[in-house]
Motif scaffolding. Structure first.
Motif, PDB file in Angstrom:
ATOM      1  N   TRP A 106       0.818  -1.212   0.000  1.00  0.00           N
ATOM      2  CA  TRP A 106       0.000   0.000   0.000  1.00  0.00           C
ATOM      3  C   TRP A 106       0.852   1.263   0.000  1.00  0.00           C
ATOM      4  CZ3 TRP A 106       1.057   2.711   4.411  1.00  0.00           C
ATOM      5  CH2 TRP A 106       1.535   1.967   5.505  1.00  0.00           C
ATOM      6  N   ALA A 107       2.008   1.215   0.711  1.00  0.00           N
ATOM      7  CA  ALA A 107       2.884   2.384   0.731  1.00  0.00           C
ATOM      8  C   ALA A 107       3.445   2.627  -0.662  1.00  0.00           C
ATOM      9  CB  ALA A 107       4.025   2.178   1.723  1.00  0.00           C
ATOM     10  N   ARG A 108       3.839   1.525  -1.301  1.00  0.00           N
ATOM     11  CA  ARG A 108       4.352   1.586  -2.674  1.00  0.00           C
ATOM     12  C   ARG A 108       3.276   2.176  -3.591  1.00  0.00           C
ATOM     13  NH1 ARG A 108       8.014   2.415  -5.107  1.00  0.00           N
ATOM     14  NH2 ARG A 108       8.489   1.601  -7.146  1.00  0.00           N
ATOM     15  N   ALA A 109       2.036   1.683  -3.424  1.00  0.00           N
ATOM     16  CA  ALA A 109       0.938   2.124  -4.298  1.00  0.00           C
ATOM     17  C   ALA A 109       0.681   3.616  -4.125  1.00  0.00           C
ATOM     18  CB  ALA A 109      -0.325   1.320  -3.982  1.00  0.00           C
ATOM     19  N   ILE A 110       0.659   4.080  -2.867  1.00  0.00           N
ATOM     20  CA  ILE A 110       0.378   5.503  -2.638  1.00  0.00           C
ATOM     21  C   ILE A 110       1.454   6.372  -3.287  1.00  0.00           C
ATOM     22  CG2 ILE A 110       0.250   7.309  -0.866  1.00  0.00           C
ATOM     23  CD1 ILE A 110      -1.019   5.263   0.981  1.00  0.00           C
ATOM     24  N   MET A 111       2.717   5.967  -3.128  1.00  0.00           N
ATOM     25  CA  MET A 111       3.804   6.817  -3.610  1.00  0.00           C
ATOM     26  C   MET A 111       3.959   6.761  -5.122  1.00  0.00           C
ATOM     27  SD  MET A 111       4.650   8.322  -0.949  1.00  0.00           S
ATOM     28  CE  MET A 111       5.953   9.335  -1.624  1.00  0.00           C
ATOM     29  N   THR A 112       3.395   5.725  -5.771  1.00  0.00           N
ATOM     30  CA  THR A 112       3.583   5.628  -7.216  1.00  0.00           C
ATOM     31  C   THR A 112       2.293   5.839  -7.986  1.00  0.00           C
ATOM     32  OG1 THR A 112       3.347   3.248  -6.993  1.00  0.00           O
ATOM     33  CG2 THR A 112       5.586   4.091  -7.134  1.00  0.00           C
ATOM     34  N   VAL A 113       1.231   6.273  -7.283  1.00  0.00           N
ATOM     35  CA  VAL A 113      -0.041   6.505  -7.955  1.00  0.00           C
ATOM     36  C   VAL A 113       0.147   7.612  -8.999  1.00  0.00           C
ATOM     37  CG1 VAL A 113      -0.895   8.259  -6.364  1.00  0.00           C
ATOM     38  CG2 VAL A 113      -2.513   6.762  -7.507  1.00  0.00           C
ATOM     39  N   LYS A 114      -0.619   7.536 -10.091  1.00  0.00           N
ATOM     40  CA  LYS A 114      -0.468   8.541 -11.139  1.00  0.00           C
ATOM     41  C   LYS A 114      -1.761   9.336 -11.313  1.00  0.00           C
ATOM     42  CE  LYS A 114       3.227   6.685 -14.038  1.00  0.00           C
ATOM     43  NZ  LYS A 114       4.055   6.617 -12.865  1.00  0.00           N
ATOM     44  N   PRO A 115      -1.950  10.384 -10.520  1.00  0.00           N
ATOM     45  CA  PRO A 115      -3.166  11.173 -10.634  1.00  0.00           C
ATOM     46  C   PRO A 115      -3.127  12.025 -11.907  1.00  0.00           C
ATOM     47  CG  PRO A 115      -1.699  12.151  -9.025  1.00  0.00           C
ATOM     48  CD  PRO A 115      -1.028  10.923  -9.519  1.00  0.00           C
ATOM     49  N   PRO A 116      -4.321  12.490 -12.382  1.00  0.00           N
ATOM     50  CA  PRO A 116      -4.339  13.333 -13.578  1.00  0.00           C
ATOM     51  C   PRO A 116      -3.717  14.702 -13.291  1.00  0.00           C
ATOM     52  CG  PRO A 116      -6.531  13.177 -12.624  1.00  0.00           C
ATOM     53  CD  PRO A 116      -5.660  12.233 -11.860  1.00  0.00           C
ATOM     54  N   PHE A 117      -3.345  15.428 -14.327  1.00  0.00           N
ATOM     55  CA  PHE A 117      -2.836  16.821 -14.303  1.00  0.00           C
ATOM     56  C   PHE A 117      -1.421  16.948 -13.748  1.00  0.00           C
ATOM     57  CE2 PHE A 117      -7.515  17.329 -13.570  1.00  0.00           C
ATOM     58  CZ  PHE A 117      -7.802  17.617 -14.897  1.00  0.00           C
ATOM     59  N   ALA A 118      -1.189  16.486 -12.521  1.00  0.00           N
ATOM     60  CA  ALA A 118       0.135  16.713 -11.937  1.00  0.00           C
ATOM     61  C   ALA A 118       0.581  15.451 -11.211  1.00  0.00           C
ATOM     62  CB  ALA A 118       0.096  17.885 -10.970  1.00  0.00           C
ATOM     63  N   PRO A 119       1.896  15.236 -11.132  1.00  0.00           N
ATOM     64  CA  PRO A 119       2.386  14.026 -10.465  1.00  0.00           C
ATOM     65  C   PRO A 119       2.051  14.012  -8.977  1.00  0.00           C
ATOM     66  CG  PRO A 119       4.207  15.468 -11.051  1.00  0.00           C
ATOM     67  CD  PRO A 119       2.990  16.057 -11.659  1.00  0.00           C
ATOM     68  N   VAL A 120       2.099  12.832  -8.395  1.00  0.00           N
ATOM     69  CA  VAL A 120       1.683  12.646  -7.008  1.00  0.00           C
ATOM     70  C   VAL A 120       2.541  13.475  -6.050  1.00  0.00           C
ATOM     71  CG1 VAL A 120       3.115  10.605  -6.697  1.00  0.00           C
ATOM     72  CG2 VAL A 120       1.134  10.932  -5.250  1.00  0.00           C
ATOM     73  N   ALA A 121       3.814  13.688  -6.430  1.00  0.00           N
ATOM     74  CA  ALA A 121       4.704  14.436  -5.537  1.00  0.00           C
ATOM     75  C   ALA A 121       4.167  15.850  -5.306  1.00  0.00           C
ATOM     76  CB  ALA A 121       6.108  14.504  -6.133  1.00  0.00           C
TER      77      ALA A 121
END
Lengths: 313, 316
Positions: free
Chosen positions: A143-158
């Protein structure tokens, strides 16, 4: 008048981040993309969380020299216990947050120098981390991996994560009554005591919150790095202090800025990328980072001067 | 009775008591076989902590927020540059010492220039310079390990009258520091600034000059320590200063100087330096794993600070 001085306080961090970002885009136009931005700011997320944690400690006039080893310890717990036996992992992390809260109280009760106590704790966290993971390894919880590598629209997760951290920290520190009390404690502990509020409670909560943010930093770091190491975050002690100062915070007096702290962390992360794009010899990479730090602080002095000149006029 | 009370109220007493306890605990395990060697090693390694500790103590005495983080980088750069210049030749020792002092002088000036001109908090100013110094050290070092001139290497590793030379040198510096701090106007100025900078300024203390001199003094001591340590260990290494950052701060505070500044003491530095070394060697003797060793070190530091803080009845 107060609002304008707070805005000025934020202006320098924002300007220096913008200038660095412009520099990076000029040198490497391809960084101006979704993936590029993600790569640039990825590692900023754990640093931003650690910086907010350090800021909470600095808000009560203390300094945490164990931040780096604590985040490393959390990273080791995350990559082992939290992954294999989540309940035990959560219990360990909760206990470590409790230790932070206790430290906040003991330092006050016995009138100890926070620098030395956290220095001692840095050995303790470092030792525990080495015991958990004698050699690099472990595995990040899915789950930690998934949260940090999720690809939301418009702008990166960072970017989303940084904004979220800034907003949450701002709400807690600048808008909640607890935040006001924490900053008041840094400003004048005697006044807070006379107003009938328990200093012990505020200090425990401030340290506990700092512990919580530091735990989140460790989890986020493992989510990015996929495995952990007992020395993974040692740099975070100095980075987090520098981030708070870059963001307009001060060592004493409870004058801190959560949004500034997050921006300060982003600036420090970006400085590293900027230098590698400049093709500076690896020998001088660290030195150039120091130079950037100096330039940003010089800028802050300049703007402060302009501000005070504007005030007298 | 009065004399006993006065002795017990000495802030440096606790660090010596703890160091002695640890020494006994270590020697007891080895049935006294290693007491001579242990004492020698403790005195030598404590000496290195004393050099940086005294410098750091002067800086910390200047008041809240004053601390020199450039100590490790400074040590590395001074050691590297000096050994490179001497190039194992005994005839170059004097230039080597001079260049060491010069490195310290420049770093101290740079540190205070940043603090004063840019009004940066000292922690951040010395952190920034330490990055630049570290790069300079990497650049000059190039991974080479040049041996010290034989005369210096001999001097650094041998003893006079059964006391290691390094310890004698550190003792000399300590005495000078004690006189400087307690019996000269400069020392009084430092303490006055540490207690209240505005008050010191109004009382006519040359605040800027005193602070500048203090930062230069700390940087020169760190440079000398780097020079001596690289002579002692047979060459300069890039990471040789690392442990001395936390060490220099720890020995000052465990030794009983006030972290908030304005009140410092030299003997405590020796007690704390001996303690820090002896703890590590005791844990080594007991053959603890690295992890447990670190945890014990941390807990002992906190315990000493807890005990020592009991005596503080908040002076002033």
């Amino acid at each position: 008048m107060r609002r304008s001085s707070d805005t000025m306080r934020l202006l320098v961090p924002v300007l220096s981040l913008a200038a660095l970002l412009a520099g990076v885009f000029y040198l490497q136009p391809r960084a101006m993309s979704y993936t590029g931005l993600n790569l640039l700011f990825n590692l900023a997320v754990p640093i931003a969380l650690a910086t907010v944690a350090q800021m909470l400690i600095m808000a009560v006039n203390d300094l945490d020299l164990s931040m780096g080893t604590f985040v490393s310890f959390v990273a080791c717990v995350t990559a082992t216990f939290l992954n294999d036996t989540p309940l035990l992992g959560i219990a360990i992390l909760a206990a470590s947050i409790a230790v932070y809260a206790i430290l906040g109280v003991v330092i006050y009760l016995r009138n100890l120098p926070a620098i030395v106590v956290t220095l001692g704790m840095s050995f303790v966290w470092g030792g525990l981390a080495v015991l958990i993971l004698p050699s690099p390894g472990g595995e990040a919880p899915a789950w930690a991996r998934a949260i940090m590598t999720v690809k939301p629209p418009f702008a990166p997760v960072a970017i989303f994560a940084s904004v979220l951290i800034a907003v949450v920290a701002h709400m807690i520190v600048m808008r909640s009554s607890l935040g006001v009390l924490i900053r008041a404690l840094g400003g004048n502990a005697k006044t807070v005591e006379r107003s009938g509020t328990s200093i012990l409670k505020i200090r425990a909560l401030a340290y506990g919150l700092a512990g919580l943010f530091a735990v989140l930093a460790g989890v986020a770091l493992v989510g990015l790095a996929t495995s952990a190491d007992a020395n993974i975050a040692l740099r975070y002690t100095l980075l987090s202090i520098a981030g708070v100062i870059l963001g307009g915070g001060e060592f004493i007096g409870g004058r801190v800025s959560p949004i500034g702290a997050v921006i300060g962390a982003l600036t420090l992360t970006l400085a590293g990328s900027f230098l590698s794009f400049l093709h500076i010899s690896p020998d001088w990479q660290i030195g150039a980072q120091g130079a950037i730090l100096i330039v940003v602080l010089a800028l802050r002095l300049l703007l402060n001067r302009l501000e005070s000149r504007g005030a007298t006029r | 009775m009065n004399a006993l009370n006065r002795l017990l109220s000495r802030p440096w007493l606790w660090s010596f008591a703890a160091a002695l306890a640890v020494w006994i605990a270590t020697v007891a395990v080895t049935a006294g076989a290693s007491s001579g060697g242990l004492t020698d090693a403790a005195l030598t390694f404590a000496a290195f902590s004393v050099f940086v500790g005294i410098g750091q103590m002067f800086v910390i005495t200047l008041g809240p927020g004053n601390v020199d983080l450039s100590v490790p980088a400074n040590m590395t750069l001074a050691g590297t540059v000096a050994l490179k210049l001497m190039d194992t030749q005994d005839s170059m020792i004097l230039p080597g010492i001079l260049v060491t002092l010069l490195v310290g002088l420049c770093i101290g000036l740079a540190n205070y220039a940043l603090i004063k001109a840019l009004r940066i908090p000292p922690i951040i100013a010395t952190l920034s310079t330490s990055f630049i110094i570290q790069s300079a050290a990497i650049w000059t070092n190039r991974g080479l390990r040049i041996k010290p001139p034989p005369v210096l290497a001999d001097f650094a590793t041998s003893s006079t009258f059964f006391v290691p030379n390094m310890a004698l040198l550190a003792l000399l510096v300590s005495v000078l520091a004690w006189v400087l701090l307690n019996h000269t106007i400069f020392g009084r100025w430092i303490a006055a600034i540490g207690q209240s900078m505005p008050a010191a300024r109004m009382a006519g203390v040359p605040v800027d000059g005193t602070r500048l001199a203090t930062y230069v003094l700390c940087a020169i001591l760190a440079a000398v320590n780097g020079f001596l340590l690289s002579c002692f260990s047979g060459g300069a290494a890039l990471n040789m200063g690392n442990e001395y950052l936390l060490m220099s701060i720890a020995v000052v505070v465990i030794g009983g100087s006030a972290v908030a500044g304005g009140d410092s003491n030299v003997p405590g530095i020796w007690g704390a330096s001996l303690l820090m070394f002896l703890i590590v060697s005791m844990l080594n003797t007991y053959q603890f794993e690295a992890g447990y060793r670190l945890i014990m070190t941390g807990l002992i530091i906190i315990a000493v600070i807890l005990v020592a803080s009991g005596r503080q009845a908040r002076p002033r």
